[in-house]
Design an enzyme around this catalytic site. Sequence first.
Site, PDB file in Angstrom:
ATOM      1  N   CYS A  66      -3.671  -9.809   2.798  1.00  0.00           N
ATOM      2  CA  CYS A  66      -3.548  -8.985   1.601  1.00  0.00           C
ATOM      3  C   CYS A  66      -2.087  -8.558   1.458  1.00  0.00           C
ATOM      4  O   CYS A  66      -1.267  -8.754   2.357  1.00  0.00           O
ATOM      5  CB  CYS A  66      -4.461  -7.767   1.687  1.00  0.00           C
ATOM      6  SG  CYS A  66      -4.011  -6.606   3.015  1.00  0.00           S
ATOM      7  N   HIS A  96      -4.723  -6.408  12.742  1.00  0.00           N
ATOM      8  CA  HIS A  96      -5.724  -6.880  13.693  1.00  0.00           C
ATOM      9  C   HIS A  96      -5.810  -8.407  13.664  1.00  0.00           C
ATOM     10  O   HIS A  96      -6.800  -8.994  13.208  1.00  0.00           O
ATOM     11  CB  HIS A  96      -7.089  -6.259  13.382  1.00  0.00           C
ATOM     12  CG  HIS A  96      -7.193  -4.839  13.854  1.00  0.00           C
ATOM     13  ND1 HIS A  96      -8.060  -3.930  13.302  1.00  0.00           N
ATOM     14  CD2 HIS A  96      -6.540  -4.171  14.831  1.00  0.00           C
ATOM     15  CE1 HIS A  96      -7.929  -2.762  13.917  1.00  0.00           C
ATOM     16  NE2 HIS A  96      -7.011  -2.896  14.845  1.00  0.00           N
ATOM     17  N   HIS A 186     -10.977   4.072  15.282  1.00  0.00           N
ATOM     18  CA  HIS A 186     -10.081   3.145  14.585  1.00  0.00           C
ATOM     19  C   HIS A 186      -8.737   3.816  14.313  1.00  0.00           C
ATOM     20  O   HIS A 186      -8.679   4.979  13.931  1.00  0.00           O
ATOM     21  CB  HIS A 186     -10.730   2.698  13.270  1.00  0.00           C
ATOM     22  CG  HIS A 186     -10.049   1.538  12.614  1.00  0.00           C
ATOM     23  ND1 HIS A 186      -8.884   1.672  11.899  1.00  0.00           N
ATOM     24  CD2 HIS A 186     -10.371   0.215  12.566  1.00  0.00           C
ATOM     25  CE1 HIS A 186      -8.510   0.490  11.435  1.00  0.00           C
ATOM     26  NE2 HIS A 186      -9.392  -0.410  11.825  1.00  0.00           N
ATOM     27  N   GLU A 188      -6.617   3.657  11.951  1.00  0.00           N
ATOM     28  CA  GLU A 188      -6.412   4.226  10.617  1.00  0.00           C
ATOM     29  C   GLU A 188      -7.120   5.566  10.472  1.00  0.00           C
ATOM     30  O   GLU A 188      -6.559   6.528   9.931  1.00  0.00           O
ATOM     31  CB  GLU A 188      -6.908   3.252   9.543  1.00  0.00           C
ATOM     32  CG  GLU A 188      -6.689   3.781   8.138  1.00  0.00           C
ATOM     33  CD  GLU A 188      -7.370   2.938   7.079  1.00  0.00           C
ATOM     34  OE1 GLU A 188      -7.857   3.531   6.098  1.00  0.00           O
ATOM     35  OE2 GLU A 188      -7.411   1.691   7.220  1.00  0.00           O
ATOM     36  N   THR A 251      -9.980   2.537   4.760  1.00  0.00           N
ATOM     37  CA  THR A 251      -9.871   1.642   3.608  1.00  0.00           C
ATOM     38  C   THR A 251     -10.598   0.315   3.789  1.00  0.00           C
ATOM     39  O   THR A 251     -10.821  -0.392   2.813  1.00  0.00           O
ATOM     40  CB  THR A 251      -8.394   1.344   3.291  1.00  0.00           C
ATOM     41  OG1 THR A 251      -7.759   0.787   4.453  1.00  0.00           O
ATOM     42  CG2 THR A 251      -7.664   2.615   2.881  1.00  0.00           C
ATOM     43  N   CYS A 289      -9.708   0.495  -0.931  1.00  0.00           N
ATOM     44  CA  CYS A 289      -8.595  -0.440  -1.067  1.00  0.00           C
ATOM     45  C   CYS A 289      -8.978  -1.604  -1.981  1.00  0.00           C
ATOM     46  O   CYS A 289     -10.043  -2.205  -1.824  1.00  0.00           O
ATOM     47  CB  CYS A 289      -8.217  -0.946   0.324  1.00  0.00           C
ATOM     48  SG  CYS A 289      -7.222  -2.428   0.345  1.00  0.00           S
ATOM     49  N   SER A 318     -11.187  -6.273  13.924  1.00  0.00           N
ATOM     50  CA  SER A 318     -10.877  -6.073  12.510  1.00  0.00           C
ATOM     51  C   SER A 318     -12.106  -5.562  11.776  1.00  0.00           C
ATOM     52  O   SER A 318     -13.112  -6.263  11.651  1.00  0.00           O
ATOM     53  CB  SER A 318     -10.400  -7.392  11.879  1.00  0.00           C
ATOM     54  OG  SER A 318     -10.392  -7.304  10.475  1.00  0.00           O
ATOM     55  N   ASN A 320     -12.510  -4.877   8.514  1.00  0.00           N
ATOM     56  CA  ASN A 320     -12.829  -5.544   7.245  1.00  0.00           C
ATOM     57  C   ASN A 320     -13.449  -6.914   7.480  1.00  0.00           C
ATOM     58  O   ASN A 320     -14.313  -7.348   6.720  1.00  0.00           O
ATOM     59  CB  ASN A 320     -11.587  -5.621   6.339  1.00  0.00           C
ATOM     60  CG  ASN A 320     -10.596  -6.686   6.757  1.00  0.00           C
ATOM     61  OD1 ASN A 320     -10.695  -7.837   6.350  1.00  0.00           O
ATOM     62  ND2 ASN A 320      -9.618  -6.320   7.576  1.00  0.00           N
ATOM     63  N   SER A 380      -6.216  -9.618   7.593  1.00  0.00           N
ATOM     64  CA  SER A 380      -5.124  -9.764   8.562  1.00  0.00           C
ATOM     65  C   SER A 380      -4.992 -11.192   9.083  1.00  0.00           C
ATOM     66  O   SER A 380      -4.281 -11.432  10.054  1.00  0.00           O
ATOM     67  CB  SER A 380      -5.346  -8.807   9.743  1.00  0.00           C
ATOM     68  OG  SER A 380      -5.291  -7.470   9.326  1.00  0.00           O
TER      69      SER A 380
END
Length: 405
Positions: A66, A96, A186, A188, A251, A289, A318, A320, A380
């Site tokens: 992204c 990640h 995590h 974040e 996100t 996001c 990861s 996502n 990622s």
Amino acid sequence: MDTKAFKRSLHSSNQYHRKGFGHEAEVTEMLRFEYQSSLIQQIRENGNRFQRGEVTIQLAEAFGFCWGVERAVALAYETRQHFPTERIWITNEIIHNPSVNQNLREMQVEFIPVDEQGQKDFSVVAGEDVVILPAFGASVQEMQLLNDKGCKIMDTTCPWVSKVWNSVEKHKKGSYTSIIHGKYQHEETIATSSYAATYLIVLDLKEAEYVCNYILNGGDREEFLHKFRHAYSPDFDPDRDLVRVGIANQTTMLKGETEQIGKLFERTLMRKYGPDQINQHFLSFNTICDATQERQDAMFKLVEYPLDLMVVIGGFNSSNTTHLQEISIEREIPSYHIDSADRIGPGNRVEHKPLHRPLEIKENWLPEGPIVVGITSGASTPDKVVSDVLEKIFALKSTSPALIP
């Protein structure tokens, strides 16, 4: 701590950077060579569908790197270009993805060591060193420590993550408890919670329902505190701190679940205090996001195709990527989460990570005869990694020489 004032002070420092140093052209060429793929570009230009021998590949419409990830990696590379002899540290994985992080190690970017208790040891960092903050961001406390040391700081935090921090700051200003939809361990979410005065982290809709039931009906306070023992701010009291709440999220969580959680808290507080009082008790901002949403939407479209199996490519840590795998599994499509082409082979076998379980080996994972394989990757994951996976699959199913991407 007045986190807003600290951020303003940090951002005005000559030691703090969040833009490149003028090496964009050189770094762009390096990234193109290391992470892009002509095969993936060819498949994109062919409507995301590609056939070789008995294998038909159906790529998701949106997948892979992204904008925020590309930006973070480019800034990390620029930092090494600009400081060729300085000692450079990074507070966590830049993203990640194992191959990207390994490339940074080979560029002599060092990772902050972690002790036996899981705490980072910043004593190794000297004032003349350079420190990179990863795309997930870093906690206010870490930034303050590095600023006090006098380090040069390159902040690659994704702007979408910063947007969440701004929402949490607004919660704090209005004396709302931040309900953060995310994983408490995590990076974040750790960073996001550091901006909150009072917070509670919920993993999923089930945990949110538990909290909302407590708001409406009360319950066992000690049971509540034990259940969320790793996921709330110091001195959190569910009887006091759930009267006014604001919603934020990690996100990379599932968009639909974040929306459900937000609506659940809104309905709950409306029932408890009445529709005319809802603005005094509930605050919500859209902190989902765009890139995460696009990849999830593309995955929902991808699983509508008649697929024999799905390969989801991305780091095992990861968030996502894991959520993309969940979408495939919900449709009962055989799904294999791998982090690189090295997980495939020798022979018709794959080492993959089932959802919420350790790595396992699956023999004869590719069916005989013609097959249609769905392919997606986390935000990622570079195109080059996806391309390497496709070449391994083609090689297993065909005797034709592999195309070199």
